[in-house]
Design an enzyme around this catalytic site. Structure first.
Site, PDB file in Angstrom:
ATOM      1  N   HIS A  90     -11.267   4.460 -14.490  1.00 42.49           N
ATOM      2  CA  HIS A  90     -12.187   3.405 -14.106  1.00 42.49           C
ATOM      3  C   HIS A  90     -12.502   2.973 -12.681  1.00 42.49           C
ATOM      4  O   HIS A  90     -11.602   2.934 -11.696  1.00 42.49           O
ATOM      5  CB  HIS A  90     -11.682   1.988 -14.580  1.00 42.49           C
ATOM      6  CG  HIS A  90     -12.786   0.874 -14.139  1.00 42.49           C
ATOM      7  ND1 HIS A  90     -12.200  -0.419 -14.132  1.00 42.49           N
ATOM      8  CD2 HIS A  90     -14.027   0.913 -13.839  1.00 42.49           C
ATOM      9  CE1 HIS A  90     -13.371  -1.098 -13.651  1.00 42.49           C
ATOM     10  NE2 HIS A  90     -14.442  -0.199 -13.655  1.00 42.49           N
ATOM     11  N   MET A 145     -23.663   6.094 -10.789  1.00 42.56           N
ATOM     12  CA  MET A 145     -22.229   6.478 -10.905  1.00 42.56           C
ATOM     13  C   MET A 145     -21.702   7.638 -11.136  1.00 42.56           C
ATOM     14  O   MET A 145     -20.689   8.081 -10.301  1.00 42.56           O
ATOM     15  CB  MET A 145     -21.761   5.473 -12.426  1.00 42.56           C
ATOM     16  CG  MET A 145     -20.183   5.484 -12.310  1.00 42.56           C
ATOM     17  SD  MET A 145     -19.187   4.780 -10.914  1.00 42.56           S
ATOM     18  CE  MET A 145     -19.269   3.053 -11.196  1.00 42.56           C
ATOM     19  N   ASN A 150     -10.671  -6.160 -14.274  1.00 42.21           N
ATOM     20  CA  ASN A 150     -11.707  -7.153 -15.360  1.00 42.21           C
ATOM     21  C   ASN A 150     -10.913  -8.171 -16.067  1.00 42.21           C
ATOM     22  O   ASN A 150     -11.561  -9.327 -16.155  1.00 42.21           O
ATOM     23  CB  ASN A 150     -12.866  -6.150 -16.085  1.00 42.21           C
ATOM     24  CG  ASN A 150     -13.491  -5.582 -15.016  1.00 42.21           C
ATOM     25  OD1 ASN A 150     -14.132  -6.236 -14.238  1.00 42.21           O
ATOM     26  ND2 ASN A 150     -14.347  -4.351 -15.582  1.00 42.21           N
ATOM     27  N   LYS A 170     -20.367   6.780 -26.460  1.00 43.67           N
ATOM     28  CA  LYS A 170     -19.130   7.224 -25.752  1.00 43.67           C
ATOM     29  C   LYS A 170     -18.065   8.176 -26.614  1.00 43.67           C
ATOM     30  O   LYS A 170     -17.923   9.524 -26.474  1.00 43.67           O
ATOM     31  CB  LYS A 170     -18.380   6.294 -25.015  1.00 43.67           C
ATOM     32  CG  LYS A 170     -18.741   5.622 -23.828  1.00 43.67           C
ATOM     33  CD  LYS A 170     -17.957   4.734 -23.303  1.00 43.67           C
ATOM     34  CE  LYS A 170     -18.250   4.192 -21.902  1.00 43.67           C
ATOM     35  NZ  LYS A 170     -18.415   5.103 -20.739  1.00 43.67           N
ATOM     36  N   ASP A 196     -26.074  16.249 -17.632  1.00 41.64           N
ATOM     37  CA  ASP A 196     -26.872  15.099 -18.145  1.00 41.64           C
ATOM     38  C   ASP A 196     -28.043  15.818 -19.018  1.00 41.64           C
ATOM     39  O   ASP A 196     -27.917  16.816 -18.934  1.00 41.64           O
ATOM     40  CB  ASP A 196     -27.648  14.263 -17.021  1.00 41.64           C
ATOM     41  CG  ASP A 196     -27.962  12.944 -17.545  1.00 41.64           C
ATOM     42  OD1 ASP A 196     -27.233  11.901 -17.200  1.00 41.64           O
ATOM     43  OD2 ASP A 196     -28.728  12.691 -18.429  1.00 41.64           O
ATOM     44  N   VAL A 219     -21.133   7.934 -19.043  1.00 44.16           N
ATOM     45  CA  VAL A 219     -22.379   7.634 -19.722  1.00 44.16           C
ATOM     46  C   VAL A 219     -22.549   6.101 -19.849  1.00 44.16           C
ATOM     47  O   VAL A 219     -21.350   5.431 -19.605  1.00 44.16           O
ATOM     48  CB  VAL A 219     -22.507   8.401 -20.974  1.00 44.16           C
ATOM     49  CG1 VAL A 219     -22.358  10.019 -20.851  1.00 44.16           C
ATOM     50  CG2 VAL A 219     -21.422   7.924 -21.898  1.00 44.16           C
ATOM     51  N   VAL A 220     -23.362   5.495 -20.658  1.00 43.72           N
ATOM     52  CA  VAL A 220     -23.694   4.267 -20.693  1.00 43.72           C
ATOM     53  C   VAL A 220     -22.424   3.354 -21.250  1.00 43.72           C
ATOM     54  O   VAL A 220     -21.862   3.971 -22.230  1.00 43.72           O
ATOM     55  CB  VAL A 220     -24.925   3.726 -21.433  1.00 43.72           C
ATOM     56  CG1 VAL A 220     -26.151   4.236 -20.772  1.00 43.72           C
ATOM     57  CG2 VAL A 220     -24.872   4.541 -22.835  1.00 43.72           C
ATOM     58  N   SER A 260     -15.380   0.319 -18.093  1.00 40.79           N
ATOM     59  CA  SER A 260     -14.834  -0.701 -17.356  1.00 40.79           C
ATOM     60  C   SER A 260     -14.040  -1.842 -18.509  1.00 40.79           C
ATOM     61  O   SER A 260     -13.558  -2.841 -17.903  1.00 40.79           O
ATOM     62  CB  SER A 260     -15.909  -1.341 -16.668  1.00 40.79           C
ATOM     63  OG  SER A 260     -17.060  -1.921 -17.282  1.00 40.79           O
ATOM     64  N   ASP A 316       0.881  -1.177   0.023  1.00 39.99           N
ATOM     65  CA  ASP A 316      -0.158   0.099   0.001  1.00 39.99           C
ATOM     66  C   ASP A 316       0.976   1.305  -0.024  1.00 39.99           C
ATOM     67  O   ASP A 316       0.472   2.293  -0.956  1.00 39.99           O
ATOM     68  CB  ASP A 316      -0.850  -0.010   1.230  1.00 39.99           C
ATOM     69  CG  ASP A 316      -1.694   1.120   1.336  1.00 39.99           C
ATOM     70  OD1 ASP A 316      -2.695   1.238   0.342  1.00 39.99           O
ATOM     71  OD2 ASP A 316      -1.618   2.010   2.213  1.00 39.99           O
TER      72      ASP A 316
END
Length: 718
Positions: free
Chosen positions: A452, A326, A502, A409, A345, A402-403, A431, A298
């Protein structure tokens, strides 16, 4: 001057009162490293030989009183045999005893955080005065050990067994009011009155107004509690503490409790022998090795972040595009750390949702007494919701949230790039989507990076900062600086499908799916992996993440790494997705979910899941727990090593910390690289070879083969 060293000085003040001051001249904090411990012994000798001293105060010249022992020295010391470790701490205790036995009253003036060995320094004093800005604690269990400089011996004698066991076994720091209530300190005063108050207390001891000798004798004699009361105290503590920390995963609290139970009825010196032996036993556990390594990792990751952010430009204002859960979480996190942020938005109801997300976190803080109404108002005032780009002209960095759709994007990023100043950094909270690909539509791709965040934003400490092919060092640096400003731990990684976290997670899910295909029970898999130390098993995790989110991610990963992430059978997530079982978000996934009285989702096994999966799996089969563990962990660990091979992540420390902070890898196991080290490279290679027939995900990476052949490890070994 009675004594002068690099870290410790002892001087006479007035009326025979001496001041022992900790003020390390070469470090930013005071700590008990080998040099300071040596100086402490020399200072005690000087005090023993002085005839002028009638009383003494212990102070600090730093903002922190004493941070504790030097943890960097633990790694080498803990490699020694158990007997040598016990002798090492017992020898240090002899110096603490000599200080405690000096023939005059001693008062600690605690000006700032006093942790571990620092707190044990205060316990060898007869009285303790604490600033109202300070804190005090014994956090050693968080490193897999427990107090070894007399803390487990003296604290029960000062504040009672019940209180001492709770403080030692939880490792939680005590604020002034709590410390005063249990008797851990004798007074709390304003910071500017601290030293004067300590001197006044010494004068009262010298005058005979306070019986400091009785205080001293209390610490060197057995605890004053009859056998029945002792039994009740220890049994009660065992029930509470072991329900919070599994002794198989975190053995230090149990070892501490058993040691205290053995030594409370013994005089100090005999008790310290038992403490030293217990400390050594805890120090030799793999959990201590992992947790000490985790602490050092750390520190290393935070130091690397400082290096990365050196070329950052100033961030006076940020913006987030997309105001859902988010986006609202990102806005709240920035505002809560004092950074003004615009939240944009295209829908007013989404802005309301984003603001309500921020308000929810602040209201929760108010309910727990962590946030005042004024602080809530100030934080919310730093978030500016908007439906247009009118205020974006002076923004220093924009986070797109955004989505998860590349076309959307691309459109949003291209639009905002034309409205911000030329040196504004754009960061995408994606992600899975390639940063290099997203940058392809931009005029200034050098100003674009990935950022991310993990959900929920306010709880998850990790932020992956992703460098695309054209990302500039300034863009990376500024994004790292923003993450630090938001109170997050940034890890810089290079671009690839899934980035680091991921990319590593999906082979783990793949190994889970293969077990299901071969007839394993997903409930058993979850129980086995939770017992192994994961906060939740893979089926439960997929439900929490969202089955639809998992299916989308799996498609991206399959395209990016078809040799090991593209199965030739229909996976469980796809089956559930097609049946509209999306996990917690719609109440059914692998499990069924109902809300409890507090509104939290509670899972129960659902026979319908088994029926849905049945046509797609082989005959039911019972797997040994260890095989389940090995197959899941090999897939995850191998992909972590491949990320090191491919230079997606630079160091084992960053890889391990990312897995612990990002997906909940069991902290007491230290991370995938530490886990491989503890198994042993040759043993791990043999496991890979054993399961290699299952597919590419299980085949040992070349790095593992090379390391095993050359006797190398990810972390230095003694």
């Amino acid at each position: 001057m009675i004594y002068q060293g690099n870290s410790i000085s002892v001087s006479l003040l007035e009326d025979g009162i001496a001041k022992l001051n900790y003020d390390n001249q070469t470090e930013s904090v005071n700590k008990f490293d080998q040099a300071t411990i040596k100086e402490f012994g020399e200072a005690v000798t000087a005090l023993e030989q002085s005839s002028d001293v009638k009383g003494l105060i212990v102070t600090s010249g730093k903002k922190v009183f004493i941070a504790g022992a030097d943890i960097t020295e633990f790694v080498g010391n803990f490699k020694k045999p158990e007997g040598e470790i016990a002798s090492w701490v017992f020898d240090i205790n002899k110096t603490f005893n000599r200080f405690e036995d000096l023939p005059f009253p001693k008062v600690a003036a605690i000006n700032g955080a006093s942790m571990g060995g620092g707190t044990e320094m205060t316990l060898v004093c007869d009285y303790r005065v604490m600033s109202d800005k300070a804190s005090i604690g014994l956090p050693e269990v968080k490193l897999g050990i427990f107090p070894g400089f007399g803390g487990s011996v003296r604290l029960p004698r000062i504040i009672g067994i019940d209180n001492a066991l709770e403080i030692i076994a939880t490792g939680e720091a005590q604020k002034p009011a709590a410390a005063l209530k249990v008797g851990m300190v004798d007074a709390v005063v304003a910071a500017d009155q601290l030293e004067a108050s300590a001197i006044d207390l010494v004068k009262k001891c010298i005058a005979g107004d306070l019986d400091w000798k009785a205080r001293h004798d209390e610490k060197i004699n057995p605890v004053k509690l009859n056998a029945l009361e002792q039994t009740m105290a220890f049994n009660s503590a065992k029930g509470v503490l072991f329900s919070k920390a599994n002794p198989a995963q975190y053995p230090a609290p149990k070892i501490a409790l058993e040691s205290i139970e053995r030594h409370v009825n013994l005089p100090r010196d005999k008790a310290l022998e038992i403490e030293s032996a217990g400390f050594a036993k805890a120090a030799k556990t793999p959990q201590a090795e992992s947790l000490v390594g985790l602490f050092l990792n750390d520190q290393a990751v935070r130091k690397l972040a400082k290096t990365h952010s050196a070329k950052a430009h100033d961030i006076k204002e940020a913006a987030v595009l997309g105001a859902g859960i988010m986006g609202g979480g990102i806005a709240y996190q920035a505002a809560s750390k004092g950074l003004p942020i615009i939240m944009k938005d295209i829908k007013a109801e989404q802005l309301d949702l984003g603001m309500s997300e921020a308000s929810k976190h602040l209201s929760s803080g108010m309910a727990r007494g962590k946030v005042t109404p004024a602080q809530m108002g100030e934080t919310l005032s730093r978030i500016r919701p908007t439906l247009n780009y009118g205020d974006f002209g002076e923004t220093d960095i924009v986070i797109e949230a955004v989505v998860e759709n590349p076309k959307v994007k691309h459109a949003v990023l291209k639009e905002v790039e034309g409205l911000v100043k030329d040196n504004c950094i754009l960061a995408s909270n994606t992600s899975t989507i390639s940063i290099t690909y997203l940058a392809s539509v931009l005029e200034r791709p050098e100003n674009f990076v990935g950022m991310h965040f993990f959900n929920p934003v306010h709880r998850m400490p990790l932020v992956e900062v992703i460098r695309g092919e054209k990302s500039s060092e300034e863009a990376v640096a500024t994004t790292v600086a923003l993450a630090e400003k938001m109170g997050k731990v940034p890890v810089v990684v290079n671009d690839c499908p899934g980035f680091l976290v991921n990319r590593v997670l999906f082979p783990y899910f793949g190994a889970f799916d293969l077990l299901i295909k071969q007839g394993a029970d997903f409930v058993q898999i979850d129980k086995v992996m939770e017992k192994f130390g994961w906060p939740m098993g893979p089926a439960y995790l997929m439900d929490v993440v969202g089955i639809d989110t998992g299916v989308h991610g799996a498609e991206v990963m399959a395209e990016g790494f078809p040799d090991r992430m593209k199965p030739d059978y229909k996976v469980s997530g796809q089956i559930l997705f097609e049946a509209n079982r999306l996990g917690q978000k719609n109440g059914v996934g692998f499990y069924k979910y109902e809300t409890d009285k507090k509104g939290k989702p509670v899972k129960t096994a659902d026979p319908q899941t088994v029926e849905l999966l049945k046509p797609f799996i082989d005959a039911p089969k019972q797997f040994e727990d260890q095989e389940i563990i090995d197959r899941l962990m090999i897939a995850l660990c191998n992909e972590t090593v491949r990320c090191l091979e491919d230079n997606i992540v630079s160091t084992p420390a960053e890889a391990d910390m990312a897995m612990i902070m990002g997906i909940g890898f069991p902290p007491f196991r230290g991370g995938p690289c530490r886990y491989i080290d503890q198994i042993g490279l040759q043993n791990y290679l043999a496991l890979c070879d054993k399961y290699a027939s299952l597919g590419k995900a299980y085949e040992a990476p070349q790095m593992i083969r090379d390391m095993a052949a050359n006797g190398k490890t990810f972390y230095p070994q003694a």
